[in-house]
Design a protein around this motif. Structure first.
Motif, PDB file in Angstrom:
ATOM      1  N   GLN A 175       5.672   6.558   0.133  1.00  0.00           N
ATOM      2  CA  GLN A 175       6.185   5.416   0.878  1.00  0.00           C
ATOM      3  C   GLN A 175       5.385   4.180   0.488  1.00  0.00           C
ATOM      4  OE1 GLN A 175       5.393   5.444   5.150  1.00  0.00           O
ATOM      5  NE2 GLN A 175       7.458   4.721   5.563  1.00  0.00           N
ATOM      6  N   LEU A 176       6.052   3.038   0.325  1.00  0.00           N
ATOM      7  CA  LEU A 176       5.361   1.786   0.006  1.00  0.00           C
ATOM      8  C   LEU A 176       5.578   0.800   1.148  1.00  0.00           C
ATOM      9  CD1 LEU A 176       3.674   0.566  -2.323  1.00  0.00           C
ATOM     10  CD2 LEU A 176       5.760  -0.656  -3.019  1.00  0.00           C
ATOM     11  N   MET A 177       4.468   0.340   1.714  1.00  0.00           N
ATOM     12  CA  MET A 177       4.506  -0.606   2.826  1.00  0.00           C
ATOM     13  C   MET A 177       3.975  -1.956   2.366  1.00  0.00           C
ATOM     14  SD  MET A 177       5.771   1.330   5.169  1.00  0.00           S
ATOM     15  CE  MET A 177       5.571   0.275   6.619  1.00  0.00           C
ATOM     16  N   ALA A 178       4.709  -3.042   2.699  1.00  0.00           N
ATOM     17  CA  ALA A 178       4.299  -4.399   2.335  1.00  0.00           C
ATOM     18  C   ALA A 178       3.663  -5.087   3.534  1.00  0.00           C
ATOM     19  CB  ALA A 178       5.502  -5.192   1.842  1.00  0.00           C
ATOM     20  N   THR A 179       2.571  -5.823   3.291  1.00  0.00           N
ATOM     21  CA  THR A 179       1.844  -6.541   4.343  1.00  0.00           C
ATOM     22  C   THR A 179       2.129  -8.035   4.231  1.00  0.00           C
ATOM     23  OG1 THR A 179       0.070  -4.918   4.220  1.00  0.00           O
ATOM     24  CG2 THR A 179      -0.423  -6.969   5.366  1.00  0.00           C
ATOM     25  N   TYR A 180       2.334  -8.681   5.395  1.00  0.00           N
ATOM     26  CA  TYR A 180       2.642 -10.107   5.422  1.00  0.00           C
ATOM     27  C   TYR A 180       1.571 -10.853   6.221  1.00  0.00           C
ATOM     28  CZ  TYR A 180       7.175  -8.510   3.834  1.00  0.00           C
ATOM     29  OH  TYR A 180       8.183  -7.921   3.116  1.00  0.00           O
ATOM     30  N   THR A 181       1.134 -11.970   5.672  1.00  0.00           N
ATOM     31  CA  THR A 181       0.114 -12.771   6.367  1.00  0.00           C
ATOM     32  C   THR A 181       0.725 -13.958   7.091  1.00  0.00           C
ATOM     33  OG1 THR A 181      -0.263 -13.987   4.315  1.00  0.00           O
ATOM     34  CG2 THR A 181      -1.723 -12.129   4.787  1.00  0.00           C
ATOM     35  N   VAL A 201       1.871  -7.717   9.896  1.00  0.00           N
ATOM     36  CA  VAL A 201       2.948  -6.750  10.067  1.00  0.00           C
ATOM     37  C   VAL A 201       3.224  -6.053   8.739  1.00  0.00           C
ATOM     38  CG1 VAL A 201       4.017  -8.015  11.961  1.00  0.00           C
ATOM     39  CG2 VAL A 201       4.678  -8.523   9.609  1.00  0.00           C
ATOM     40  N   LEU A 202       3.810  -4.841   8.844  1.00  0.00           N
ATOM     41  CA  LEU A 202       4.115  -4.022   7.673  1.00  0.00           C
ATOM     42  C   LEU A 202       5.614  -3.765   7.591  1.00  0.00           C
ATOM     43  CD1 LEU A 202       1.245  -1.401   7.988  1.00  0.00           C
ATOM     44  CD2 LEU A 202       1.413  -3.201   6.272  1.00  0.00           C
ATOM     45  N   VAL A 203       6.145  -3.746   6.370  1.00  0.00           N
ATOM     46  CA  VAL A 203       7.562  -3.481   6.154  1.00  0.00           C
ATOM     47  C   VAL A 203       7.698  -2.369   5.121  1.00  0.00           C
ATOM     48  CG1 VAL A 203       9.752  -4.418   5.356  1.00  0.00           C
ATOM     49  CG2 VAL A 203       8.227  -5.841   6.719  1.00  0.00           C
ATOM     50  N   ASP A 204       8.585  -1.396   5.374  1.00  0.00           N
ATOM     51  CA  ASP A 204       8.845  -0.316   4.433  1.00  0.00           C
ATOM     52  C   ASP A 204       9.751  -0.836   3.317  1.00  0.00           C
ATOM     53  OD1 ASP A 204       9.561   1.957   3.051  1.00  0.00           O
ATOM     54  OD2 ASP A 204       9.935   3.164   4.837  1.00  0.00           O
ATOM     55  N   VAL A 205       9.221  -0.894   2.107  1.00  0.00           N
ATOM     56  CA  VAL A 205       9.991  -1.387   0.959  1.00  0.00           C
ATOM     57  C   VAL A 205      10.119  -0.304  -0.112  1.00  0.00           C
ATOM     58  CG1 VAL A 205       9.387  -3.802   1.364  1.00  0.00           C
ATOM     59  CG2 VAL A 205       7.878  -2.382  -0.049  1.00  0.00           C
ATOM     60  N   THR A 206      10.027   0.968   0.300  1.00  0.00           N
ATOM     61  CA  THR A 206      10.027   2.097  -0.642  1.00  0.00           C
ATOM     62  C   THR A 206      11.229   2.069  -1.576  1.00  0.00           C
ATOM     63  OG1 THR A 206       8.880   3.448   1.004  1.00  0.00           O
ATOM     64  CG2 THR A 206       9.939   4.607  -0.817  1.00  0.00           C
ATOM     65  N   SER A 207      12.422   1.901  -0.996  1.00  0.00           N
ATOM     66  CA  SER A 207      13.642   1.995  -1.800  1.00  0.00           C
ATOM     67  C   SER A 207      13.879   0.774  -2.669  1.00  0.00           C
ATOM     68  CB  SER A 207      14.853   2.215  -0.882  1.00  0.00           C
ATOM     69  OG  SER A 207      14.983   1.136   0.026  1.00  0.00           O
ATOM     70  N   ALA A 208      13.172  -0.335  -2.405  1.00  0.00           N
ATOM     71  CA  ALA A 208      13.356  -1.559  -3.192  1.00  0.00           C
ATOM     72  C   ALA A 208      12.234  -1.778  -4.195  1.00  0.00           C
ATOM     73  CB  ALA A 208      13.469  -2.762  -2.255  1.00  0.00           C
ATOM     74  N   ALA A 209      11.202  -0.906  -4.177  1.00  0.00           N
ATOM     75  CA  ALA A 209      10.031  -1.103  -5.042  1.00  0.00           C
ATOM     76  C   ALA A 209      10.243  -0.491  -6.420  1.00  0.00           C
ATOM     77  CB  ALA A 209       8.803  -0.481  -4.384  1.00  0.00           C
ATOM     78  N   GLU A 268       0.836  -1.202   0.000  1.00  0.00           N
ATOM     79  CA  GLU A 268       0.000   0.000   0.000  1.00  0.00           C
ATOM     80  C   GLU A 268       0.868   1.248   0.000  1.00  0.00           C
ATOM     81  OE1 GLU A 268      -0.898   0.621   4.756  1.00  0.00           O
ATOM     82  OE2 GLU A 268      -2.177  -0.776   3.630  1.00  0.00           O
ATOM     83  N   ILE A 269       0.367   2.300  -0.640  1.00  0.00           N
ATOM     84  CA  ILE A 269       1.079   3.575  -0.714  1.00  0.00           C
ATOM     85  C   ILE A 269       0.652   4.463   0.449  1.00  0.00           C
ATOM     86  CG2 ILE A 269       1.396   5.684  -2.077  1.00  0.00           C
ATOM     87  CD1 ILE A 269       1.035   4.041  -4.591  1.00  0.00           C
ATOM     88  N   ARG A 270       1.629   5.121   1.031  1.00  0.00           N
ATOM     89  CA  ARG A 270       1.369   6.105   2.084  1.00  0.00           C
ATOM     90  C   ARG A 270       2.056   7.416   1.720  1.00  0.00           C
ATOM     91  NH1 ARG A 270       2.283   2.755   7.785  1.00  0.00           N
ATOM     92  NH2 ARG A 270       0.570   1.256   7.499  1.00  0.00           N
ATOM     93  N   ILE A 271       1.546   8.498   2.331  1.00  0.00           N
ATOM     94  CA  ILE A 271       2.145   9.819   2.139  1.00  0.00           C
ATOM     95  C   ILE A 271       2.649  10.292   3.507  1.00  0.00           C
ATOM     96  CG2 ILE A 271       1.784  12.181   1.354  1.00  0.00           C
ATOM     97  CD1 ILE A 271      -0.618  11.154  -0.264  1.00  0.00           C
ATOM     98  N   PRO A 272       3.948  10.143   3.781  1.00  0.00           N
ATOM     99  CA  PRO A 272       4.478  10.547   5.093  1.00  0.00           C
ATOM    100  C   PRO A 272       4.145  12.010   5.380  1.00  0.00           C
ATOM    101  CG  PRO A 272       6.112   9.345   3.818  1.00  0.00           C
ATOM    102  CD  PRO A 272       4.986   9.665   2.880  1.00  0.00           C
TER     103      PRO A 272
END
Length: 659
Positions: free
Chosen positions: A282-288, A298-306, A258-262
């Motif tokens: 910012q792009l946050m990845a969700t894990y099930t 949980v969420l992980v910031d993957v902005t720089s790798a996306a 999901e995209i977020r706007i810091p």
């Protein structure tokens, strides 16, 4: 230091005459004279001694030591002669009395900028001392002194950032910081909280899951496999609290991004920008398959790798990787998406419109000194609003787009293409100049009070003591010389008629020269020769620094009213200092680097009777390693900055290799 008696006690005693018929009642006692005064720091239990034998003053070579902003209680004890009555009978034998609250306390010779002391003898270190400061008590013609040195601020606690629950993915790097809280200022900005990642130790409790590589940037580690690890940092025996609880999730557990706007932490679906606007996404990845302790995803910031994409790059462009959004020259719509390891986010709908300018906010220096400051920097911020709702869309820096003008021609001059950077006429007379920025139909302005060099009363180099290291550090220093800055102290009358005093940065306006050796390596070798039981830092630091600073101030190479020159030196200078913009950069002089243990740097401002000069000491020698290390966290002299001025560019005190 032994007590010194300045005035001899008045000879004889005066007895009060007893009244006749008082029977066996004795006459009032004599007042015995004071024989000795002693000053000492409090005992280890926090109390003052009751006997002079236990009151031991600290000498200048071996002073008491406290960190910046810490306190030390001083005690004053007086020894009186035996107390007798009118008949000669001894009532009290020779005795010591606590005079702590009765004596007059002074820190330094005529007061100190490094130590404050109360009327009750409580000393506080307010700035690092280049040498030990005398703490003196005086009473009834007697004086006694003990010495105190204020060291670098004490590290009180450390914290790892981020902390708490942190989640990442296999093969991703994670940046941690170690933040230290100190007892006093640990940076030129005056903050007592500083990033100590470059000197701290980072630890992972499970090296197989997450590890810090020895050759990686400080605080950067890599997730190696699925699992958990506790991440901490520490320095000087202190460990971070709380720690970071890191969870490394497997690749297969990604369910959505999901995209977020810091700084918002909510998913974003709509973004409105004005033409010319920009924003970081910012792009946050969700894990099930990887959940928190409470069972939540949980969420992980993957902005720089996306991978990022825009449906209309001419309207809205986005960097990939990076997620940084910029707009084109016209309005329109575009959808932005982010993709990580095959999973794509819902689109972010970006609307770009031609906004109205609600107002123009202009800022700049409130003071300017002709002949001292050559350039002035102003800024203009346009507040943009939606044409219909009048809601603020953006606050944009338009310093490079506005038309700059002034109320007085040829005093503050703007050149097209230089944005808000203006030139100040060196021969300008005292006056107030209004600087105006025009952006379309909107205008904003700021007043700058122009002073002449006559307002400059003093010049200070920050830092005033620096250290380069030894010849082995030449290659390590490379292109990162020590930056010294010169600050001019002003005294002036403001627009209300009130007297004011503050300092402006005059580094690039001053003339800089490097002096020759003021302490030879042979002398340093003698000073630092092995002596049984010698405390190298405690006993020599203040002596060496006092010698260096004293030599620079008293060398006679700078005389107010004479041109800034330096005499012949057979050894040459072991250092060099730049006298072209950017000025004040100190580096080793390879030809003479090993010939001396110390050198001087001088800065001068103005000419004739209005010339102001300053000096700084630079330590240069292999033998000075312990002294250099002791100065590593040194705090620059206190400078009362004028509005809008900062210590930015004052540089670090030391540039040393790690032994």
């Amino acid at each position: 230091m032994n007590a010194r008696k300045f005035l001899a006690p008045i000879a004889g005693v005066v007895a009060l005459i007893g009244m006749a018929g008082c029977g066996d009642v004795k006459s009032p006692t004599y007042l015995p004279p004071l024989e000795e005064l002693k000053v000492c720091p409090e005992l280890t239990d926090g109390s003052c001694p009751v006997n002079g034998a236990n009151c031991v003053a600290q000498s200048q070579p071996n002073p008491s030591v406290i960190p910046l902003n810490r306190t030390l209680q001083y005690c004053a004890l007086g020894r009186y002669e035996a107390l007798s009555d009118a008949n000669g009978d001894v009532l009290l034998s020779d005795q010591w009395r606590d005079l702590t609250t009765q004596v007059t306390w002074v820190a330094g010779i005529d007061g100190s900028a490094f130590v404050n002391i109360t009327a009750d003898g409580l000393a506080t270190g307010v700035a690092q001392t280049p040498a030990a400061v005398p703490i003196t008590a005086s009473f009834e013609g007697f004086e006694s002194t003990s010495y105190l040195r204020v060291t670098a601020p004490e590290l009180e606690s450390v914290e790892i950032n981020p902390n708490g629950d942190v989640t990442t993915l296999v093969d991703l790097d994670v940046q941690f910081q170690c933040i230290g809280s100190f007892s006093g200022a640990c940076s030129t900005s005056g903050s007592s909280t500083c990033d100590i990642s470059d000197t701290a130790t980072f630890n992972s409790s499970n090296q197989g899951v997450f590890a810090f590589a020895a050759d990686a940037d400080f605080g950067v580690g890599q997730a190696l496999s699925e699992g958990t690890s506790t991440i901490s940092c520490g320095q000087d025996g202190l460990e971070s609290e709380p720690d970071a609880n890191l969870t490394v999730c497997p690749d297969s557990s990604i369910s959505a991004v999901e995209i977020r706007i810091p700084p918002s932490t909510d998913p974003a679906t709509v973004l409105t920008l004005a033409v010319g606007g920009e924003r970081q996404l910012q792009l946050m990845a969700t894990y099930t398959d990887c959940t928190a302790d409470d069972g939540s995803e949980v969420l992980v910031d993957v902005t720089s790798a996306a991978t990022w994409a825009s449906t209309a790059p001419d309207v809205v462009a986005v960097t990939s990787p990076g997620g940084f959004v910029t707009t084109g020259d016209s309005g329109g719509l575009a959808d932005i998406t982010g993709t990580f390891r095959g999973v794509t986010s819902d689109p972010l709908s970006v609307s770009v419109s031609v906004a109205d300018v609600d107002r123009l906010e202009v800022s700049g220096p409130q003071l300017a000194v002709a002949g001292v400051q050559t350039t002035l920097t102003y800024s203009a911020v346009a507040v943009l609003v939606d044409p219909e709702s009048q809601e603020v869309i953006e606050e944009r820096d338009v310093s490079d787009e506005v038309l700059w003008s002034t109320s007085v021609a040829d005093v503050i001059v703007f050149t097209p293409g230089n944005g808000g950077v203006a030139t100040l006429d060196a021969d300008a007379e005292p006056q107030v100049v209004t600087v105006t920025a025009t952006y379309g139909e909107e205008q904003g302005s700021v007043d700058t009070q122009v002073l002449t060099q006559a307002a400059v009363k003093n010049l200070t180099i920050v830092p005033d003591v620096a250290c380069i290291g030894d010849a082995l550090s030449l290659e390590l220093l490379g292109d990162t010389p020590i930056q010294l800055s010169a600050f001019a102290e002003l005294e002036y009358t403001d627009s209300t008629g009130a007297a004011q005093s503050c300092s402006v940065n005059a580094t690039d306006s001053a003339d800089w020269v490097a002096g020759g050796a003021n302490v030879t390596s042979g002398l340093l070798g003698n000073l630092l020769a092995p002596i049984p039981g010698l405390n190298l830092i405690g006993e020599l630091l203040s002596e060496i620094l006092t010698t260096l600073v004293g030599d620079c101030e008293d060398a006679g190479l700078l005389v107010p009213g004479l041109p800034l020159t330096i005499g012949e030196d057979p050894l040459g200078s072991p250092i060099s200092v730049t006298n072209t913009v950017p000025k004040g950069k100190v580096a080793p002089n390879p030809d003479n680097f090993t010939l001396a243990g110390g050198a001087c740097v001088y800065a001068g401002l103005g000419e004739g009777e209005e010339q102001r000069v300053a000096s700084a000491s630079v330590l240069v020698a292999t033998e000075l390693q312990p002294v250099c290390e002791a100065l590593l966290a040194s705090v620059p002299p206190q400078v009362n900055l004028c509005p809008g001025e900062t210590l930015s560019g004052a540089g670090k005190v030391l540039s040393l290799p790690r032994w």
